[in-house]
Design a protein around this motif. Structure first.
Motif, PDB file in Angstrom:
ATOM      1  N   VAL A  40       0.835  -0.932   0.162  1.00 29.51           N
ATOM      2  CA  VAL A  40       0.104   0.240   0.028  1.00 29.51           C
ATOM      3  C   VAL A  40       0.877   1.315   0.206  1.00 29.51           C
ATOM      4  N   ARG A  41       2.336   0.904   0.901  1.00 33.60           N
ATOM      5  CA  ARG A  41       2.712   2.969   0.765  1.00 33.60           C
ATOM      6  C   ARG A  41       3.381   2.753  -0.385  1.00 33.60           C
TER       7      ARG A  41
ATOM      8  N   THR B   1       1.006   3.881  -2.902  1.00 30.98           N
ATOM      9  CA  THR B   1       0.499   4.694  -3.034  1.00 30.98           C
ATOM     10  C   THR B   1       1.522   6.486  -2.328  1.00 30.98           C
TER      11      THR B   1
ATOM     12  N   ARG C 257       4.002   6.657  -0.609  1.00 26.90           N
ATOM     13  CA  ARG C 257       5.117   6.779   0.470  1.00 26.90           C
ATOM     14  C   ARG C 257       5.918   6.207   1.339  1.00 26.90           C
TER      15      ARG C 257
END
Length: 186
Positions: free
Chosen positions: A155-156, A159, A161
């Motif tokens: 997910v990081r 996205t 991040r």
């Protein structure tokens, strides 16, 4: 949220240290008791049977909980000699694919542990009589822990991040070592 996760992993680390200390004490204590019985001084029947079984169970827990801790620190084995030669985009792709495979393996591991749980609930350890789910149930913790870490990293990554330090660690670069692979490639 990070403080909560940091606290949880600190508890995991303390648990690992406690397991190791207790294991050492039990195994060393049994060795001393057996040696004393060789000289005619028999204490606790020459050894404590429960300590052998409990030390094996603690070793299993130490190993699986330790695997979760190591996964968080990006310290599992990897093919960093290849990944280190990639640019940032290639590293992100390799990391995402690697983490997707980890999630798949964790799902299979969790499912297998789930399928065997009923059997292990009724099986008991020979000496302590405790349910074997206490041994094999650690698979739930390992699968959920490592799977959640891998999903969070995907997910990081997706996205944007993901920090550079974590990406460099994935490629085997730890710290500001001038002899690191990245320094040699650049």
């Amino acid at each position: 949220m990070n403080r909560l996760i940091d606290g949880l992993f600190k508890l995991f680390e303390l648990f690992i240290v406690a397991c190791l200390a207790i294991m050492v004490a039990m195994v060393f204590g049994n060795a001393i008791l057996r040696k004393l019985s060789d000289y005619g001084l028999v204490l606790f029947g020459g050894g404590i049977n429960v300590s052998e079984e409990l030390s094996r169970i603690m070793f299993v827990w130490l190993t699986f909980v330790g695997a979760v801790v190591v996964a968080r620190e990006n310290a599992h084995m990897g093919v960093d000699t290849l990944v280190a030669r990639f640019g940032d985009r290639g590293r992100r792709i390799a990391m995402t694919l690697s983490d997707a495979l980890v999630v798949l393996c964790c799902a299979v591991f969790f499912w297998g542990t789930w399928r065997q749980a009923g059997l292990h609930l009724t099986n008991t350890a020979p000496i302590t009589g405790m349910s074997m789910i206490w041994v094999y149930g650690v698979g739930f913790i390992a699968a959920i822990g490592m799977g959640a870490l891998a999903v969070a990293r995907v997910v990081r990554t997706l996205t944007g991040r993901l920090d550079q330090r974590e990406l460099d660690q994935f490629a085997g670069e730890f710290g500001d070592d001038p002899n690191s692979i990245r320094a040699k490639v650049e």
